[in-house]
Structures are given as C-alpha cells and as structure tokens.
Write a protein that holds these residues in place. Sequence first.
Motif, short mmCIF file in Angstrom:
data_model
loop_
_atom_site.label_atom_id
_atom_site.label_comp_id
_atom_site.label_asym_id
_atom_site.label_seq_id
_atom_site.Cartn_x
_atom_site.Cartn_y
_atom_site.Cartn_z
N VAL A 51 0.88 -1.17 0.00
CA VAL A 51 0.00 0.00 0.00
C VAL A 51 0.91 1.22 0.00
O VAL A 51 1.67 1.43 0.95
N ASP A 52 0.88 1.98 -1.09
CA ASP A 52 1.83 3.06 -1.30
C ASP A 52 1.17 4.42 -1.09
O ASP A 52 0.00 4.60 -1.44
N LEU A 53 1.93 5.36 -0.54
CA LEU A 53 1.41 6.70 -0.29
C LEU A 53 2.32 7.73 -0.93
O LEU A 53 3.53 7.74 -0.68
N GLN A 54 1.73 8.58 -1.74
CA GLN A 54 2.44 9.69 -2.36
C GLN A 54 1.78 10.98 -1.90
O GLN A 54 0.56 11.15 -2.02
N ARG A 55 2.57 11.90 -1.36
CA ARG A 55 2.02 13.16 -0.86
C ARG A 55 2.44 14.29 -1.79
O ARG A 55 3.63 14.58 -1.94
N GLU A 56 1.46 14.91 -2.42
CA GLU A 56 1.72 15.97 -3.40
C GLU A 56 1.84 17.33 -2.70
O GLU A 56 1.26 17.56 -1.64
N ASP A 57 2.57 18.25 -3.36
CA ASP A 57 2.70 19.61 -2.82
C ASP A 57 1.35 20.33 -2.77
O ASP A 57 1.17 21.28 -2.01
N SER A 58 0.40 19.89 -3.58
CA SER A 58 -0.94 20.49 -3.61
C SER A 58 -1.74 20.21 -2.34
O SER A 58 -2.81 20.78 -2.13
N LEU A 72 -2.96 0.34 7.57
CA LEU A 72 -3.01 1.02 8.87
C LEU A 72 -1.83 1.97 9.01
O LEU A 72 -1.99 3.11 9.48
N GLU A 73 -0.64 1.54 8.61
CA GLU A 73 0.54 2.40 8.71
C GLU A 73 0.38 3.68 7.89
O GLU A 73 0.73 4.77 8.34
N ARG A 74 -0.18 3.54 6.68
CA ARG A 74 -0.37 4.72 5.83
C ARG A 74 -1.42 5.66 6.44
O ARG A 74 -1.29 6.88 6.36
N VAL A 75 -2.47 5.10 7.02
CA VAL A 75 -3.50 5.93 7.65
C VAL A 75 -2.90 6.71 8.82
O VAL A 75 -3.18 7.90 9.01
N ILE A 76 -2.05 6.06 9.61
CA ILE A 76 -1.41 6.73 10.73
C ILE A 76 -0.52 7.87 10.22
O ILE A 76 -0.48 8.96 10.80
N GLU A 77 0.19 7.64 9.09
CA GLU A 77 0.99 8.71 8.48
C GLU A 77 0.11 9.90 8.10
O GLU A 77 0.46 11.06 8.33
N LEU A 78 -1.05 9.59 7.52
CA LEU A 78 -1.95 10.66 7.07
C LEU A 78 -2.56 11.41 8.25
O LEU A 78 -2.84 12.61 8.14
N GLU A 79 -2.77 10.74 9.37
CA GLU A 79 -3.31 11.42 10.55
C GLU A 79 -2.37 12.53 11.04
O GLU A 79 -2.83 13.52 11.62
N SER A 80 -1.09 12.37 10.80
CA SER A 80 -0.13 13.38 11.29
C SER A 80 0.35 14.31 10.18
O SER A 80 1.25 15.12 10.41
N TRP A 81 -0.24 14.23 8.99
CA TRP A 81 0.16 15.09 7.87
C TRP A 81 -0.60 16.41 7.96
O TRP A 81 -1.69 16.56 7.42
N THR A 82 -0.03 17.36 8.65
CA THR A 82 -0.74 18.61 8.95
C THR A 82 -0.95 19.49 7.73
O THR A 82 -1.82 20.35 7.73
N GLU A 83 -0.16 19.29 6.66
CA GLU A 83 -0.33 20.08 5.45
C GLU A 83 -1.31 19.44 4.48
O GLU A 83 -1.62 20.03 3.44
N GLY A 84 -1.80 18.26 4.80
CA GLY A 84 -2.71 17.55 3.90
C GLY A 84 -4.11 18.14 3.90
O GLY A 84 -4.61 18.61 4.92
N LYS A 85 -4.74 18.10 2.74
CA LYS A 85 -6.12 18.60 2.60
C LYS A 85 -7.03 17.59 1.91
O LYS A 85 -8.24 17.58 2.14
#
Length: 312
Positions: free
Chosen positions: A60-67, A92-105
């Motif tokens: 399960v791969d996660l890519q975080r864009e500058d947008s 689950l690991e990716r969801v936990i990463e996303l929970e702490s991604w404060t710049e994510g929208k």
Amino acid sequence: MELAPHKEIKEMARSLLKTSSMSIRTKLLHKTGVSLYNTSHGFHEEVVKKKLQQFPGGSVDLQREDSGIGILTLNNPSKMNAFSGVMMLQLLERVIELESWTEGKGLIVRGAKSTFSSGSDLNAVKALGTPEDGVAISMFMQNTLTRLMRLPLVSVALVQGRAMGGGAEVTTACDFRLMTRESEIRFVHKEMGIVPSWGGAARLVNIIGNREALKVLTGALKLDSKKALDIGMVEEVLQSSDETESLEEAQEWLKQFIKGPPEVIRALKRSVSSGKELCLEEALQNERDLLGTLWGGPANLEAIARRAKFNK
C-alpha cells in the motif's frame, strides 16, 4: 455583592468553556487517532498483526503531493490488488501517516494498473479460517477504515475496473467516489457465504439509504457506473478510463474542495465528521471548539483584511 473585575470574569468563562467541552475533545481525539476496539473487546492487535504478517504480497503506497493531495495506491496487480495480510498492516501504517500530515487537505484512494481491488487475498482467507480469526480481522479492518473515514482530509475513491468484496467496502470509507465508464462496484459477500465485515454495510446505508443498500448487498442491484451514479453512490463518471488520465481527472475534481488553508479545510472535514457521528449537542460543542482554533488566526485575519480593502 461585589462584582468580579472584567479580567476575572473572562478567566471564569474560559475555565467553564474548557471544562464543559473536555469530554467532547476526548471523543474527538478518540475518533481521529484511537481504534474502535481494544483488549476490553477481546481484541489483541499485536496478535492479529503477527498472523497477518505471515501473508506477504503487494504493498500500500502513499504519495504526498505539494498540492496537499495524498494518493493512496493499493498495489498488488497480479491478484487484482487483493489485500494480503501485509497490505492490511500497511494500510493502517499509511493511515497513521496521514493522521499526522498537517499540510494535507485531500486524499485519493485508488488501485494500481487500472483496477481498484478484488477484496481479500484468498490464501489468507483460507489459512485464517476459524470464526475467531474472521472476527479478529474484522475488528482490525474496521479500526483501520474508521480511522481512514475520520481523517481530516476530503477523500475520494477512484474506482477503475472492479471494486469487489473488501475493495467495495474500502470505497465506502471515503467521502466521495468517482468511477470510470467500464468500472463496477460489487459487494460479493453473499456469494462467499458471509456478510460485509469491514464496516462496509453500515457505511453503505449512510451513503445510499437502507432500501438501496439492501438491493446492492443482496446482488439485486448491480452497480455499474450508470446505476451507481443514478442512486448517488458516486459523484461522477470520469471521461477517461486511462490510468494516468483518470487520476489527473480525479485530482482536478478534488481541487474544488480543497482551495484554502489546510487548517480551515481540515476543520471543515472534522465538523462534518462530528455532525455525522455525534449527537447534536456534542456536534455543536465540537463546532464551537473548532472555531476557537481558527478565529483570529492567520487565515481569518487575512480574509478580514482582504474584505476590508475591497469594501473601502
């Protein structure tokens, strides 16, 4: 009786607000970062993780864009992106990463190689064949998908090819769904002699209502892209079925919801989540607390200054 000084009154009010909303803050934290089940429910997460670790394959791969858009990809194309045990752990690991991604929208959930997901890998299903194993995996995936649903990100499932079984359930954990013309969403659990167990049935009822949900779950209503659009299961059918082009379409579609500062978009999503899951009184108090994190903040002050400039 002597009246308290103005400053003292303000302190009393602030203390009262803090006390009255403490339970709400606790519930909010519970909903965004803590699992539904624990040992008090007979759920032993580390034991389940050790069992799931025995079934490798895919990722399960996660890519975080500058947008501010995250792209979560279910990647096991040789098995139509079926969930291996390791993929369940990685989700689950990716969801936990996303929970702490404060710049994510925003978040797009998709499958690799132009198909979404065929559900659970049958090798794991056969090996974990006892009712106890089934319930433990159910608890694990309900935990994960509930945390996905409660992320402070506007989420959309991009359905290409087939979303079947557990894959169909994953689509319901997103705020919205988009489909390509030839794609389909199939809850095939009845054909496997079981019911949805990752929270998909409960979420499906919230999306399309109990009558339509019963039609879909029993197989009486087949969700091709046209039917899914007609009953409100999906928002749009995309123009392209090409993997790259449809992802670009989905990103453009999502951008209409995430214009603005991350803290505002994330607070709006939290407001909607609390309105959906809490009772009215708790949801109202939660709105008030969220406002307290934004009022007088940079985005608010900038907007006021901008309006004042144009109103001169």
